[in-house]
Design an enzyme around this catalytic site. Structure first.
Site, PDB file in Angstrom:
ATOM      1  N   ARG A  32      10.505 -19.608  26.447  1.00 51.92           N
ATOM      2  CA  ARG A  32      11.662 -19.503  27.339  1.00 51.92           C
ATOM      3  C   ARG A  32      11.465 -20.402  28.561  1.00 51.92           C
ATOM      4  O   ARG A  32      12.371 -21.134  28.963  1.00 51.92           O
ATOM      5  CB  ARG A  32      11.833 -18.045  27.797  1.00 51.92           C
ATOM      6  CG  ARG A  32      13.089 -17.825  28.573  1.00 51.92           C
ATOM      7  CD  ARG A  32      13.117 -16.455  29.190  1.00 51.92           C
ATOM      8  NE  ARG A  32      14.466 -16.006  29.492  1.00 51.92           N
ATOM      9  CZ  ARG A  32      14.735 -14.872  30.098  1.00 51.92           C
ATOM     10  NH1 ARG A  32      13.752 -14.048  30.442  1.00 51.92           N
ATOM     11  NH2 ARG A  32      15.974 -14.531  30.364  1.00 51.92           N
ATOM     12  N   SER A  70      14.767 -13.408  26.802  1.00 48.16           N
ATOM     13  CA  SER A  70      13.464 -12.794  27.090  1.00 48.16           C
ATOM     14  C   SER A  70      12.607 -12.685  25.831  1.00 48.16           C
ATOM     15  O   SER A  70      11.383 -12.726  25.922  1.00 48.16           O
ATOM     16  CB  SER A  70      13.635 -11.429  27.761  1.00 48.16           C
ATOM     17  OG  SER A  70      14.320 -10.559  26.895  1.00 48.16           O
ATOM     18  N   GLU A 122       4.888 -31.719  40.931  1.00 50.97           N
ATOM     19  CA  GLU A 122       6.214 -31.280  40.478  1.00 50.97           C
ATOM     20  C   GLU A 122       6.085 -30.229  39.369  1.00 50.97           C
ATOM     21  O   GLU A 122       6.807 -29.238  39.340  1.00 50.97           O
ATOM     22  CB  GLU A 122       7.022 -32.481  39.965  1.00 50.97           C
ATOM     23  CG  GLU A 122       7.412 -33.440  41.076  1.00 50.97           C
ATOM     24  CD  GLU A 122       8.463 -34.460  40.638  1.00 50.97           C
ATOM     25  OE1 GLU A 122       8.770 -34.554  39.438  1.00 50.97           O
ATOM     26  OE2 GLU A 122       8.968 -35.173  41.521  1.00 50.97           O
ATOM     27  N   LEU A 123       5.133 -30.464  38.458  1.00 44.41           N
ATOM     28  CA  LEU A 123       4.974 -29.538  37.318  1.00 44.41           C
ATOM     29  C   LEU A 123       4.673 -28.114  37.777  1.00 44.41           C
ATOM     30  O   LEU A 123       5.265 -27.157  37.271  1.00 44.41           O
ATOM     31  CB  LEU A 123       3.852 -30.063  36.404  1.00 44.41           C
ATOM     32  CG  LEU A 123       3.464 -29.159  35.225  1.00 44.41           C
ATOM     33  CD1 LEU A 123       4.600 -29.079  34.198  1.00 44.41           C
ATOM     34  CD2 LEU A 123       2.194 -29.665  34.547  1.00 44.41           C
ATOM     35  N   ARG A 171      13.703 -30.967  33.614  1.00 42.15           N
ATOM     36  CA  ARG A 171      12.851 -32.159  33.752  1.00 42.15           C
ATOM     37  C   ARG A 171      13.074 -33.218  32.690  1.00 42.15           C
ATOM     38  O   ARG A 171      12.615 -34.349  32.840  1.00 42.15           O
ATOM     39  CB  ARG A 171      11.377 -31.739  33.754  1.00 42.15           C
ATOM     40  CG  ARG A 171      11.022 -30.730  34.839  1.00 42.15           C
ATOM     41  CD  ARG A 171      11.289 -31.245  36.238  1.00 42.15           C
ATOM     42  NE  ARG A 171      10.766 -30.323  37.252  1.00 42.15           N
ATOM     43  CZ  ARG A 171      10.687 -30.590  38.536  1.00 42.15           C
ATOM     44  NH1 ARG A 171      11.115 -31.758  38.999  1.00 42.15           N
ATOM     45  NH2 ARG A 171      10.214 -29.698  39.380  1.00 42.15           N
TER      46      ARG A 171
END
Ligand SMILES: Cc1cc2nc3c(=O)[nH]c(=O)nc-3n(C[C@H](O)[C@H](O)[C@H](O)COP(=O)(O)OP(=O)(O)OC[C@H]3O[C@@H](n4cnc5c(N)ncnc54)[C@H](O)[C@@H]3O)c2cc1C
Length: 258
Positions: free
Chosen positions: A199, A79, A100-101, A208
């Site tokens: 993150r 975090s 998709e992004l 990806r």
């Protein structure tokens, strides 16, 4: 009709550290002498955030920022990496890529070229290599894209005539373009502004820039990772690139989903 074969990734924004205010915070908490050994904001700020959790500024372990963030990744305290933020513009990509992004929701912000407002009669098209490298398939693809664009132009003209009673010219154009775009293929080139924290970017890269990901998004993910490794090596340096059998790139790390 212009055919695009390669995406472009621009890193258009990075953070800066407001050092005097960090010094004020430290002084207000009787911390003297703490410094870190990086000037990269996306590395400094997560360290400050992490040290704030335990107020561990006074006796830092050796190894500097690299060791500190390495430990953060090791224990999965990811975090704090959310405090490092980057801004990208991505162009030369298809609408299937952006579809998709934008599935990446947590920690990502998007602004994309509007097909309701922008005239797509001059749009470019993004062709996958496996089609472009094959003369026969390339002709099939090119002709389909051309036909779709011609249909789009005719539809915009017809719809503008149909909506001629709409007085506001901009609204009339928008009404025509938003309906006519339904005929445009996934291959239509688009541009997207992406803001994401470190993150989330790591999670994106893991999913990806992976052999199971689709080729176009994998290429963009690899380009983003290359930029990020130069920008913030202490955050992204643990990824290693590998070349897949089809000669495209993927990346892997032992610190998954921190
Ligand atoms: C190889 C591959 C194939 C895919 N195929 C398909 C497909 O066929 N069809 C399809 O629809 N999608 C497909 N996807 C997309 C995939 O399902 C995800 O939508 C996408 O990868 C974003 O991942 P994410 O949800 O983990 O990311 P983010 O939305 O960025 O979320 C990050 C993390 O936050 C947590 N999180 C976010 N939102 C919630 C929530 N609402 N509730 C609880 N936890 C949450 C989860 O831990 C999540 O992993 C595919 C993805 C890949 C990589």
């Amino acid at each position: 009709m212009k055919i695009i074969r390669r995406p472009h990734v621009y890193l258009v924004g990075r953070q800066t550290v407001n050092q005097p205010e960090i010094d004020n915070f430290l002084a207000d908490h009787n911390v003297t002498g703490w410094t870190t050994d990086t000037n990269v904001a996306a590395e400094v700020l997560p360290e400050v955030a992490g040290r704030l959790c335990y107020m561990s500024f006074k006796k830092p372990r050796p190894g500097g920022n690299s060791a500190y963030l390495g430990h953060i990744k090791e224990v999965g305290h990811g975090s704090v990496l959310e405090h490092g933020v980057f801004n990208f513009i991505i162009t030369g990509v298809s609408r299937s890529f952006t579809h998709e992004l934008v599935r990446h929701r947590a920690g990502f912000g998007y602004s994309q070229l509007s097909q309701r407002y922008v005239d797509e009669s001059v749009a470019d098209f993004v062709e996958p290599d496996c089609i472009g490298d094959d003369p026969e398939l390339h002709e099939v693809w090119k002709s389909a894209a051309q036909h779709a664009q011609e249909a789009y132009v005719k539809l915009v003209e017809g719809l503008q005539a149909k909506f001629q009673n709409v007085e506001d010219k901009t609204l009339r154009r928008k009404m025509a373009r938003q309906a006519a775009r339904s005929i445009l293929p996934n291959a239509t080139e688009t541009k997207i502004f992406v803001t994401a924290n470190a993150r989330s970017l790591r999670h994106f890269v893991e999913l990806r820039c992976n052999e199971h990901a689709e080729v176009e998004i994998r290429e963009v993910a690899a380009m983003m990772l290359e930029i990020l490794q130069k920008e913030a090596p202490n955050v992204f340096g643990d990824y290693e690139f590998l070349t897949l059998p089809d000669k495209t790139k993927a990346a892997e790390t032992k610190h998954r989903k921190v």
